[in-house]
Design a protein around this motif. Sequence first.
Motif, PDB file in Angstrom:
ATOM      1  N   SER A 148      32.576  48.760  29.418  1.00 58.07           N
ATOM      2  CA  SER A 148      31.918  47.979  30.463  1.00 58.07           C
ATOM      3  C   SER A 148      32.654  48.119  31.792  1.00 58.07           C
ATOM      4  O   SER A 148      32.037  48.072  32.857  1.00 58.07           O
ATOM      5  N   LEU A 149      33.967  48.317  31.738  1.00 62.37           N
ATOM      6  CA  LEU A 149      34.729  48.525  32.972  1.00 62.37           C
ATOM      7  C   LEU A 149      34.356  49.863  33.602  1.00 62.37           C
ATOM      8  O   LEU A 149      34.104  49.949  34.806  1.00 62.37           O
ATOM      9  N   ALA A 150      34.295  50.914  32.777  1.00 65.45           N
ATOM     10  CA  ALA A 150      33.942  52.234  33.295  1.00 65.45           C
ATOM     11  C   ALA A 150      32.526  52.258  33.862  1.00 65.45           C
ATOM     12  O   ALA A 150      32.239  52.993  34.815  1.00 65.45           O
ATOM     13  N   ALA A 151      31.644  51.431  33.299  1.00 64.59           N
ATOM     14  CA  ALA A 151      30.251  51.398  33.758  1.00 64.59           C
ATOM     15  C   ALA A 151      30.056  50.488  34.963  1.00 64.59           C
ATOM     16  O   ALA A 151      28.935  50.385  35.481  1.00 64.59           O
ATOM     17  N   GLY A 152      31.114  49.816  35.404  1.00 63.02           N
ATOM     18  CA  GLY A 152      31.011  48.953  36.571  1.00 63.02           C
ATOM     19  C   GLY A 152      30.385  47.604  36.303  1.00 63.02           C
ATOM     20  O   GLY A 152      29.974  46.906  37.234  1.00 63.02           O
ATOM     21  N   ARG A 153      30.323  47.196  35.013  1.00 61.88           N
ATOM     22  CA  ARG A 153      29.708  45.911  34.682  1.00 61.88           C
ATOM     23  C   ARG A 153      30.700  44.759  34.714  1.00 61.88           C
ATOM     24  O   ARG A 153      30.322  43.604  34.502  1.00 61.88           O
ATOM     25  N   THR A 154      31.969  45.062  34.942  1.00 58.61           N
ATOM     26  CA  THR A 154      32.983  44.030  35.021  1.00 58.61           C
ATOM     27  C   THR A 154      34.097  44.534  35.920  1.00 58.61           C
ATOM     28  O   THR A 154      34.012  45.644  36.461  1.00 58.61           O
ATOM     29  N   ILE A 155      35.136  43.721  36.104  1.00 56.48           N
ATOM     30  CA  ILE A 155      36.291  44.140  36.882  1.00 56.48           C
ATOM     31  C   ILE A 155      37.524  44.074  35.993  1.00 56.48           C
ATOM     32  O   ILE A 155      37.540  43.369  34.973  1.00 56.48           O
ATOM     33  N   ALA A 156      38.560  44.798  36.372  1.00 60.55           N
ATOM     34  CA  ALA A 156      39.713  44.957  35.492  1.00 60.55           C
ATOM     35  C   ALA A 156      40.506  43.667  35.314  1.00 60.55           C
ATOM     36  O   ALA A 156      40.996  43.380  34.225  1.00 60.55           O
ATOM     37  N   ARG A 157      40.646  42.883  36.381  1.00 56.37           N
ATOM     38  CA  ARG A 157      41.469  41.667  36.317  1.00 56.37           C
ATOM     39  C   ARG A 157      40.741  40.533  37.017  1.00 56.37           C
ATOM     40  O   ARG A 157      40.442  40.612  38.200  1.00 56.37           O
ATOM     41  N   LYS A 158      40.436  39.508  36.250  1.00 55.90           N
ATOM     42  CA  LYS A 158      39.801  38.329  36.824  1.00 55.90           C
ATOM     43  C   LYS A 158      40.895  37.363  37.274  1.00 55.90           C
ATOM     44  O   LYS A 158      41.786  37.022  36.488  1.00 55.90           O
ATOM     45  N   THR A 159      40.836  36.926  38.498  1.00 54.04           N
ATOM     46  CA  THR A 159      41.864  36.018  38.991  1.00 54.04           C
ATOM     47  C   THR A 159      41.597  34.598  38.501  1.00 54.04           C
ATOM     48  O   THR A 159      40.451  34.235  38.165  1.00 54.04           O
ATOM     49  N   PRO A 160      42.619  33.759  38.451  1.00 53.69           N
ATOM     50  CA  PRO A 160      42.399  32.355  38.067  1.00 53.69           C
ATOM     51  C   PRO A 160      41.374  31.664  38.958  1.00 53.69           C
ATOM     52  O   PRO A 160      40.555  30.863  38.473  1.00 53.69           O
ATOM     53  N   GLU A 161      41.399  31.968  40.243  1.00 55.62           N
ATOM     54  CA  GLU A 161      40.461  31.341  41.164  1.00 55.62           C
ATOM     55  C   GLU A 161      39.023  31.749  40.857  1.00 55.62           C
ATOM     56  O   GLU A 161      38.096  30.922  40.900  1.00 55.62           O
ATOM     57  N   GLN A 162      38.799  33.017  40.547  1.00 51.72           N
ATOM     58  CA  GLN A 162      37.457  33.483  40.198  1.00 51.72           C
ATOM     59  C   GLN A 162      36.958  32.809  38.920  1.00 51.72           C
ATOM     60  O   GLN A 162      35.803  32.371  38.840  1.00 51.72           O
TER      61      GLN A 162
END
Length: 374
Positions: A152-166
Amino acid sequence: MTTPAAPSPSSPPASGQLIPELQSFGIRLADPRAGAPSRRGGAGPSDHKAVIIDGRAVMVPVHTAGAFRSPFLAEAPDADGTALVRRDGAPVGRIRFPGQPRFYALQTMDGIPYSKIAVLHGADVLATTVLQTCIRYQSRTRTCRFCAIGQSLAAGRTIARKTPEQLAEVARAAVLLDGVRHMVMTTGTPATSDRGAAILCDSAAAVKAAVDLPIQGQCEPPDDDAWFTRMRDAGIDALGMHLEAVTPEVRARIMPGKAGVPLERYYAAFRAAVPVFGRGQVSTYILAGLGDSRAAILDMAERLIAMGVYPFVVPFVPVTGTPLEDHPPPDATFMRDLLAPIGAMLKAAGMRSSDSKAGCGKCGACSSLASFEA
């Protein structure tokens, strides 16, 4: 023992058998757009779609090779999202497709869709992979052969690191807009001795400051048991440390890197974590169908329950693009013969999935185990 054979169509199932049958075979969709968006790849459950059967949320494979050949077909849903299910043309029941979550329409101030931060699992569970990378994933000799965390990361459906604020922002919106009742935070394993516990602490603390939402954290056993208290104090209500396979031989073959954390370390971690989180609030995910025998899984379940650990046993579902994409799932009979005695063990021990504060066991959408606890 060899993996149970792939299921073969026979007579239509009784209504009480529909859930394990659908989870074993998967289902073809007359309208692939029905319901909330399904997930491909990622940190599981992947290649599934959520449906409601008799009021219960169930994750059913829809993108696997087995699902494409399934004897089950869901017709296009009506205006209420309800669809007739046929097996080899004969009606066998009805399912309902949950609608798309409202929080999916939002995005962060920097333009990241909320659905890339966290997603809805089942009917009322918010799930996120805080760290969408793993120290083992890029190595063919170390990666778990069922894992699709990088897809899903390679396909652009998510991001590698979600921040606590997000995570806090999305969690608050999911509760307010969609009635989410608990949250699952998992993580790929970083190259640190805490094995992701520190990332979970930061994330949970931020979410709890924004919204009152029970949280399950999931990571491999950290090297230092002090992390269990730190995670609880940060706002994590329940803990998952997942075995996946239960015998050394299968662990070494299926997940050669993760098998480097021996079973003895898991046992020690379970014994240390249960007094911190409480009996039944520590769980482990066991994938039936990877090669462990029924007897081996039952023995492990008995051992875990005696320690106060909830053994969440689910049928293995092959994910396209992984080394096990053609591995057959266990059939429904194997799963019933496995889950029935585990359910009896849980009942005798006074442990129920519904008593879990948060997490996979409480959700129960990936397994019919909860139905055997009654």
